[in-house]
Design an enzyme around this catalytic site. Structure first.
Site, PDB file in Angstrom:
ATOM      1  CB  CYS A  94       5.815 -16.636  -4.011  1.00 32.37           C
ATOM      2  SG  CYS A  94       4.447 -17.628  -3.103  1.00 32.37           S
ATOM      3  NE  ARG A 122       7.659 -11.230  -5.944  1.00 32.95           N
ATOM      4  CZ  ARG A 122       7.033 -10.570  -6.597  1.00 32.95           C
ATOM      5  NH1 ARG A 122       6.889  -9.347  -6.924  1.00 32.95           N
ATOM      6  NH2 ARG A 122       5.724 -11.103  -7.657  1.00 32.95           N
ATOM      7  CD1 TRP A 143       2.543 -13.287   1.905  1.00 34.71           C
ATOM      8  CD2 TRP A 143       1.114 -14.454   0.503  1.00 34.71           C
ATOM      9  NE1 TRP A 143       1.735 -13.030   2.744  1.00 34.71           N
ATOM     10  CE2 TRP A 143       0.646 -13.933   2.154  1.00 34.71           C
ATOM     11  CE3 TRP A 143       0.038 -15.316   0.419  1.00 34.71           C
ATOM     12  CZ2 TRP A 143      -0.467 -13.330   1.876  1.00 34.71           C
ATOM     13  CZ3 TRP A 143      -0.811 -15.140   0.227  1.00 34.71           C
ATOM     14  CH2 TRP A 143      -1.773 -14.978   0.892  1.00 34.71           C
ATOM     15  CG  ASN A 154       4.699 -15.148  -8.251  1.00 40.72           C
ATOM     16  OD1 ASN A 154       4.789 -14.395  -8.936  1.00 40.72           O
ATOM     17  ND2 ASN A 154       3.713 -15.464  -7.115  1.00 40.72           N
ATOM     18  N   GLY A 155       1.969 -17.663  -7.452  1.00 38.80           N
ATOM     19  CA  GLY A 155       0.859 -17.689  -8.167  1.00 38.80           C
ATOM     20  C   GLY A 155      -0.242 -18.580  -7.911  1.00 38.80           C
ATOM     21  CD  GLU A 209      -0.607   4.782   4.189  1.00 36.13           C
ATOM     22  OE1 GLU A 209      -1.562   3.477   4.238  1.00 36.13           O
ATOM     23  OE2 GLU A 209       0.701   4.474   4.028  1.00 36.13           O
ATOM     24  CE  LYS A 226       2.451   1.822   6.228  1.00 35.61           C
ATOM     25  NZ  LYS A 226       1.816   2.014   5.050  1.00 35.61           N
ATOM     26  CG  HIS A 228     -21.760   8.967  13.674  1.00 31.24           C
ATOM     27  ND1 HIS A 228     -23.229   9.064  14.135  1.00 31.24           N
ATOM     28  CD2 HIS A 228     -21.567   9.624  12.997  1.00 31.24           C
ATOM     29  CE1 HIS A 228     -23.789  10.001  14.029  1.00 31.24           C
ATOM     30  NE2 HIS A 228     -22.137  11.422  13.323  1.00 31.24           N
ATOM     31  CE  LYS A 284       6.814  -2.446  -1.234  1.00 30.72           C
ATOM     32  NZ  LYS A 284       6.065  -1.985  -0.533  1.00 30.72           N
TER      33      LYS A 284
HETATM   34  C1  G6P Z   1       0.317  -4.847  -0.351  1.00 31.05           C
HETATM   35  C2  G6P Z   1       1.370  -4.359   0.247  1.00 31.05           C
HETATM   36  C3  G6P Z   1       0.849  -2.501   0.966  1.00 31.05           C
HETATM   37  C4  G6P Z   1       0.151  -2.014  -0.827  1.00 31.05           C
HETATM   38  C5  G6P Z   1      -0.974  -2.941  -1.525  1.00 31.05           C
HETATM   39  C6  G6P Z   1      -1.417  -3.186  -2.858  1.00 31.05           C
HETATM   40  O1  G6P Z   1      -0.710  -5.227   0.869  1.00 31.05           O
HETATM   41  O2  G6P Z   1       1.845  -4.758   1.737  1.00 31.05           O
HETATM   42  O3  G6P Z   1       1.916  -2.037   1.083  1.00 31.05           O
HETATM   43  O4  G6P Z   1      -0.421  -0.962  -0.269  1.00 31.05           O
HETATM   44  O5  G6P Z   1      -0.797  -4.653  -0.961  1.00 31.05           O
HETATM   45  O6  G6P Z   1      -0.015  -2.893  -3.526  1.00 31.05           O
HETATM   46  P1  G6P Z   1       0.265  -2.079  -4.936  1.00 31.05           P
HETATM   47  O7  G6P Z   1       1.523  -2.131  -4.865  1.00 31.05           O
HETATM   48  O8  G6P Z   1      -0.574  -2.552  -5.923  1.00 31.05           O
HETATM   49  O9  G6P Z   1      -0.168  -0.671  -4.461  1.00 31.05           O
END
Ligand code: G6P
Length: 614
Positions: free
Chosen positions: A2, A27, A74, A100-101, A487, A491, A510, A609
Site C-alpha cells: 500500500c 507498493r 495491496w 498502510n499496515g 534468485e 526472478k 534427489h 515491492k
Molecule cells: C518483496 C519484493 C522483493 C524483495 C522482498 C524483500 O517480496 O517483491 O523484491 O526481495 O520483498 O524486500 P526487502 O526490501 O527487504 O529487500
C-alpha cells in the site's frame, strides 16, 4: 504494501496526489482511491485496479481542491474491490482515512463499534480507525489530531495513516507505527507519503516520522509532531538526495529494464569511496566503530526476505570463505517466530532493499532485545531498518521501482563482498595481495557489465523466444552460484508466472531429476569455474534425459558449451564475484520471457515491492 500520499497547500492537490500514487504503485496496485476536500465536503473516488482505472472515473469538475489524500492498495483484509479500496470514510463522509499496515485487534474494535451503533461498509481493518476517530470526536471536544491520537491508543498492529476531515478543513494528520511515512515540507505546503517519490520535484526538506509519532499539519504552514503520549517532539529535518530522473523510466519501456541497465552505475556507486583497490584498502565507516565486537564475535546471523535473502546466502559463502567467521542465514519471518538461541555477542546483519520489510524489522527487534549488534545493509536511505540498526552500510543503488529486484541485488552483493573483505582484512585471513586482486576486479566490474549488457540483452531475447511457453524451469548452480540459481528462479516466477525452481545442482538427483524431459529448460549457472567438473557431470545427467540446457558460463568454455542447447558467455572473473555477473543474464531472460507472455513486468500480479505487513 500500500502506498499513501497526502497533500495540503496552495496548489491543486489532485494532480500531485495522482502522480504520487503512480509513483507509489510499486507498493500495491489492486485498487486505488482519493479523497479531495473541495472547500465544502470530502469527495471520495475509489476503483478496483490501477491508478489509471481510478482516474478514469473521476469527472474533471471534481478534481479541484487544495487538500487530498490518496491510496494505492495491496489487499490484506477484504478482497480488492471498490468498497474495500481506501480512502475509508464515516457515514456522513466527514472523516476520511488512508492506511498502510494491519490493525491486528480490528475484530474486537469492530464489534465494540458496532455495539455503539457504527455501521461498517467494508471488510477492511482500516475502517475501524475511521469510526474510532469519529467516536472520539463525537464524545470529546478535541482537535482532529487529538482524536487520532486517542484512537491510535486503542489500536495494536502496524500503521501509516493520513487523516483529513471536512469538519477540520485546515488540517491534515499523519501517524506511523511499523509502516513508513515521511513528511515533505514546502513553503506553506505539506506532503505526506510512504516514500519520497511523490514529493521529489516539490521539496527537498523532509522528516522521516518515527515509530509512534503523530504529525499535525495546519494550512497556515504550522506543524507539530507528537508522541502517542502527547509529548511534543522536536522535528529532525533532512535533505532529500533523490532526483526526479532517478524515478522516471528514462526512455525504457519498463523500470525493470532500466534498472538492469543501471547496474554498472549502481555497483560503482555502492563501492565508490569505500575502496582503494590497488592498495587493497576498504573503508567501511559504519563497521569501524564496532571493529572489536565484530572481530570477537563467534557468529554472524544474516536475516532477510526474498531477493535479499538470496544475497544473504551468497554473503554466507563470502564471509565464511574469506573471513572465516561462522555465518547463519535466516528467513526473518521464520526466525522471529521460533525460539532461536541468541547470544549478546552475536552479530546480526539485516539485508533489505526497502529497509521496511516487516518481518526483517521484527527479527531485528528480537535480536536487539538480546543485546546483539545490528548491522543494516539497506538501499532506501532513512528507512526503518537502518534506523533500527546500530550501524551498517547503505547500498547506493538508487531508487528501485520495478517490483522484481535487480540492481538492488547486485548492489547488495557488491557491498557484502566489501564487508567480507573488510572482515578478512581485519582478521588477517586473507593476504593484502588477495584482497587487492578481488578489489581490482570488483572495481572493474561496472565497465565489464556496461560492455556486455547490449549483447546479453539480444541473446536473452532470442533464448526467450524458445522458452516463453514453457510451463516449468529449473535453475541449478553450485557453490557461490547455488544462491544465484535460487534468485534466477525467483526472478522468472515473479514476473512471468512460470513455475521455476532453483536447486543446488548436485541435489537434482534427489528429486528434481524426475521432472526432466525434453520439455524442461534447465538453466545452469556455471561461471564459477572451481566447480566446473562437478557442474559438467550434472549437465550430462540433464542432457542424458533430453532436458534443454541453457548455460551461463565463461567465454571459451567449450565443454559446457557443447553440452548446452543455449550458451551465454560472461567474462571470466574472480570466483567470489561470479554471482554479480551471473545475475544479469538471468534478470534479462526473465524480463524477455515475461514480455513475450504479455506480463506487466514492473507490477507482477499479487506482489508488492515493500512488504510492510507480515
Ligand atoms: C518483496 C519484493 C522483493 C524483495 C522482498 C524483500 O517480496 O517483491 O523484491 O526481495 O520483498 O524486500 P526487502 O526490501 O527487504 O529487500
Amino acid at each position: 504494501m500500500c502506498g499513501i500520499v497526502g497533500y495540503m497547500g496552495f496548489r491543486q492537490a489532485y494532480p500531485i496526489v495522482i502522480k504520487g500514487l503512480r509513483r507509489l504503485e510499486y507498493r500495491g496496485y489492486d485498487s486505488a482511491g482519493i479523497a479531495i476536500y473541495d472547500n465544502q465536503a470530502l469527495k471520495i473516488y475509489k476503483n478496483k485496479g490501477k491508478v489509471d482505472d481510478l482516474e478514469a472515473i473521476i469527472p474533471d469538475e471534481f478534481r479541484l481542491g487544495h487538500l487530498a489524500i490518496g491510496h494505492t492498495r495491496w489487499a490484506t483484509h477484504g478482497e480488492p474491490n471498490q468498497v474495500n479500496a481506501h480512502p475509508h470514510a464515516n457515514a456522513e463522509a466527514t472523516i476520511s482515512v488512508i492506511h498502510n499496515g494491519i490493525i491486528e485487534n480490528y475484530q474486537t474494535l469492530k464489534s465494540e463499534l458496532i455495539n455503539r451503533g457504527y455501521a461498517f461498509k467494508s471488510e477492511t481493518d482500516t475502517e475501524v480507525l475511521v469510526h474510532l476517530i469519529e467516536d472520539v470526536l463525537k464524545n470529546q471536544q478535541c482537535s482532529l489530531k487529538e482524536a487520532v491520537r486517542l484512537a491510535l491508543n486503542e489500536v495494536t498492529g502496524a500503521y501509516a495513516i493520513c487523516v483529513i476531515s471536512s469538519l477540520h478543513p485546515g488540517e491534515m494528520i499523519g501517524a506511523r507505527k511499523g509502516s513508513p511515512l515521511l513528511l515533505g515540507l514546502g513553503e506553506n505546503e505539506f506532503f505526506l507519503a510512504s516514500d519520497a517519490s511523490p514529493l521529489v520535484e516539490y521539496t527537498k526538506k523532509i522528516i522521516y516520522l518515527n515509530e509512534f509519532e503523530i504529525v499535525e499539519l495546519k494550512s497556515n504552514g504550522d506543524f507539530q509532531i507528537f508522541s502517542l503520549e502527547n509529548d511534543i517532539i522536536s522535528p529532525y529535518i533532512q535533505e532529500l538526495s533523490i532526483k526526479l530522473e532517478m524515478i522516471e523510466k528514462g526512455g525504457f519501456d519498463f523500470f525493470m529494464h532500466k534498472e538492469i541497465y543501471e547496474q554498472p552505475k549502481s555497483i560503482l556507486d555502492s563501492v565508490r569511496g569505500r575502496i582503494d583497490a590497488n592498495l587493497g584498502i576498504i573503508k567501511l565507516a559504519g563497521l569501524e566503530e564496532y571493529r572489536n565486537k565484530l572481530l570477537n564475535s563467534k557468529r554472524i546471523i544474516i536475516m532477510a526476505c526474498g531477493t535479499s535473502w538470496h544475497a544473504a546466502l551468497i554473503a554466507e559463502y563470502l564471509i565464511e570463505d574469506l573471513a572465516r567467521i561462522n555465518v547463519e542465514v535466516e528467513y526473518a519471518s521464520e526466525f522471529r517466530y521460533r525460539n532461536p538461541v541468541l547470544y549478546p555477542e552475536d552479530v546480526i546483519i539485516a539485508i533489505s532493499q526497502s529497509g521496511e520489510t516487516a518481518d526483517t524489522l521484527a527479527a531485528i527487534d528480537m535480536a536487539k532485545q538480546k543485546g546483539c549488534l545490528i548491522l543494516g545493509v539497506c538501499n532506501v536511505v532513512g528507512s526503518s531498518i537502518p534506523r533500527a540498526s546500530d550501524a551498517g552500510c547503505y547500498t547506493h543503488a538508487g531508487p528501485e521501482i520495478g517490483v522484481a529486484s535487480t540492481k538492488a541485488f547486485t548492489a547488495q552483493l557488491s557491498v557484502l563482498t566489501l564487508m567480507a573483505l573488510w572482515l578478512a582484512d581485519q582478521k588477517g585471513t586473507l593476504t593484502k595481495q588477495k584482497i587487492t586482486e578481488i578489489l581490482v576486479q570488483l572495481e572493474g566490474l561496472p565497465d565489464k557489465i556496461q560492455e556486455i549488457l547490449p549483447d546479453l540483452d539480444l541473446q536473452t531475447q532470442e533464448i526467450a523466444k524458445d522458452f516463453y511457453e514453457s510451463k516449468n524451469f529449473l535453475f541449478l548452480g553450485r557453490g557461490y552460484n547455488f544462491p544465484s540459481a535460487l534468485e534466477g528462479a525467483l526472478k522468472l516466477k515473479e514476473i512471468s508466472y512460470i513455475h521455476a525452481e532453483g536447486y543446488p545442482a548436485a541435489e537434482m538427483k534427489h528429486g528434481p531429476i524426475a521432472l526432466i524431459d525434453e520439455q524442461m529448460p534447465v538453466v545452469f549457472v556455471a561461471n564459477n569455474m572451481s566447480l566446473k567438473d562437478k557442474l559438467v557431470s550434472n549437465m550430462q545427467e540433464v542432457a542424458a534425459r533430453k532436458g534443454k540446457i541453457i548455460s551461463i558460463s565463461i567465454e571459451n568454455e567449450t565443454e559446457i558449451k557443447n553440452l548446452s542447447t543455449h550458451f551465454i558467455a560472461l567474462p571470466e572473473i574472480h570466483e567470489v564475484l561470479t554471482p554479480i555477473l551471473s545475475a544479469i543474464p538471468m534478470q534479462l531472460l526473465a524480463y524477455h520471457i515475461a514480455l513475450l507472455r504479455g506480463c506487466n513486468v514492473d507490477q507482477p500480479r499479487n506482489l508488492a515491492k515493500s512488504v510492510t505487513v507480515e
